[in-house]
Structures are given as C-alpha cells and as structure tokens.
Enzyme design. Sequence first.
Site, PDB file in Angstrom:
ATOM      1  N   CYS A   1      37.491  19.819  94.036  1.00 12.89           N
ATOM      2  CA  CYS A   1      36.738  18.658  94.514  1.00 12.89           C
ATOM      3  C   CYS A   1      35.877  19.060  95.721  1.00 12.89           C
ATOM      4  CB  CYS A   1      37.677  17.495  94.798  1.00 12.89           C
ATOM      5  SG  CYS A   1      36.838  15.897  94.906  1.00 12.89           S
TER       6      CYS A   1
ATOM      7  N   HIS B   1      41.021  17.034  89.909  1.00 15.25           N
ATOM      8  CA  HIS B   1      42.259  17.420  90.582  1.00 15.25           C
ATOM      9  C   HIS B   1      43.286  17.880  89.546  1.00 15.25           C
ATOM     10  CE1 HIS B   1      41.339  16.234  94.717  1.00 15.25           C
ATOM     11  NE2 HIS B   1      40.520  15.378  94.136  1.00 15.25           N
TER      12      HIS B   1
ATOM     13  N   GLU C   1      46.063  19.185  90.083  1.00 18.65           N
ATOM     14  CA  GLU C   1      47.416  19.068  90.627  1.00 18.65           C
ATOM     15  C   GLU C   1      48.076  17.719  90.369  1.00 18.65           C
ATOM     16  OE1 GLU C   1      44.666  17.745  93.978  1.00 18.65           O
ATOM     17  OE2 GLU C   1      44.594  19.166  92.336  1.00 18.65           O
TER      18      GLU C   1
END
Length: 184
Positions: free
Chosen positions: A73, A161, A163
């Site tokens: 990002c 993202h 994660e």
Amino acid sequence: MTRIVVIDNHGQFTHLEGRALRDIGVDTEILENDTDPAEIDADGIVLSGGPSMDRVGRCAEYLELDVPVLGICLGMQFIAEELGGSTHSGDYGGYADVTVEILDEEDPLIGSLAPETRVWASHADEVDEVPDGFTRTARSDVCEVEAMSDPERGLYGVQWHPEVAHTAEGEAVFEAFREICDAW
C-alpha cells in the site's frame, strides 16, 4: 532461516505483516522507520502501509541495502514516488474488497496467483505511473496499478494488504517474497 524485517510506517495492519511472516516460518522483526539502515541485518524488507507519505522516515535509505523490498500500500506508493513514478488520490477512498487481475504469470511475486484474485485494499492514494524498470503486474476496475515489479533490482509492490484475512491468496504473496529473498 530467512530473516525479513517489517518497517513500520504507522499502518494499522503492520503487526499482521509480522505475524503473516512468522506464520510461514520467517524470522521477522518490526522496526521503526527511523531505524539506522546500518543496524538492519535482513534477507529482505517489507515497507508497511501507513497514513502519510510525510511519515516514511528513512525508507529511501532502505531501498539502497541490496536486499529485496516489498512495499505494501503506502510502501508501494513510496517506492513509486522515490524512484521516479507518480501517485495520485484515488477515486475510491476507504478499504474495500477488490478483484485483481494478474497481468504477468511470470512475475516472481504474484505470477502464481489465480488470474483473478480477491484482495482487501485501500485506494485513497494509488500509483498512476510506475518508475523506469518496473512492470505493472496487476490491475483492477478500481485501479490500473494494483501491483508492480522490478525483479532486476528486487523491488516489488502491491496496493492491497496480503496480511489480512480478507485477501484470498495473501499467504502466497509472502511465501513468494520469501523465495525471492532466499534466491537473492
């Protein structure tokens, strides 16, 4: 064991990036973005997301450490701007579920993902021009540059993202980055 440090750019998911790396067997540590580059001993670096380009600390110096770097990002946006690309405010502000189209099946970071994969991303800001040497490797209906790669220099970025649980193949992104670091 592969060691990848996560540089904290004050993003809300930074701790999840460290956890995702630990979950795939990587030795990891989260470091403040003002850490002296001479103190970083790692096989790779993740530049986390964050709220503002004004708060990226010493990230420019980390790009010079001759280890692979994955920007997530804001981390990707920083790499783009630092190396001569450009960013702009996106049309879609907050976080959203986005379907990303993979454009390069040979890309070492995301080429193995499904041709279309669901991700969780913020598009408050986004890359609109990749720097020289980079290839645009993914796009969506929301953003033309969802990912970029420069394998020659070991520099990669994703707008989304990997994660978070909302991203379908996030673990695969981190596993591919570990492989890139191991081969470097």
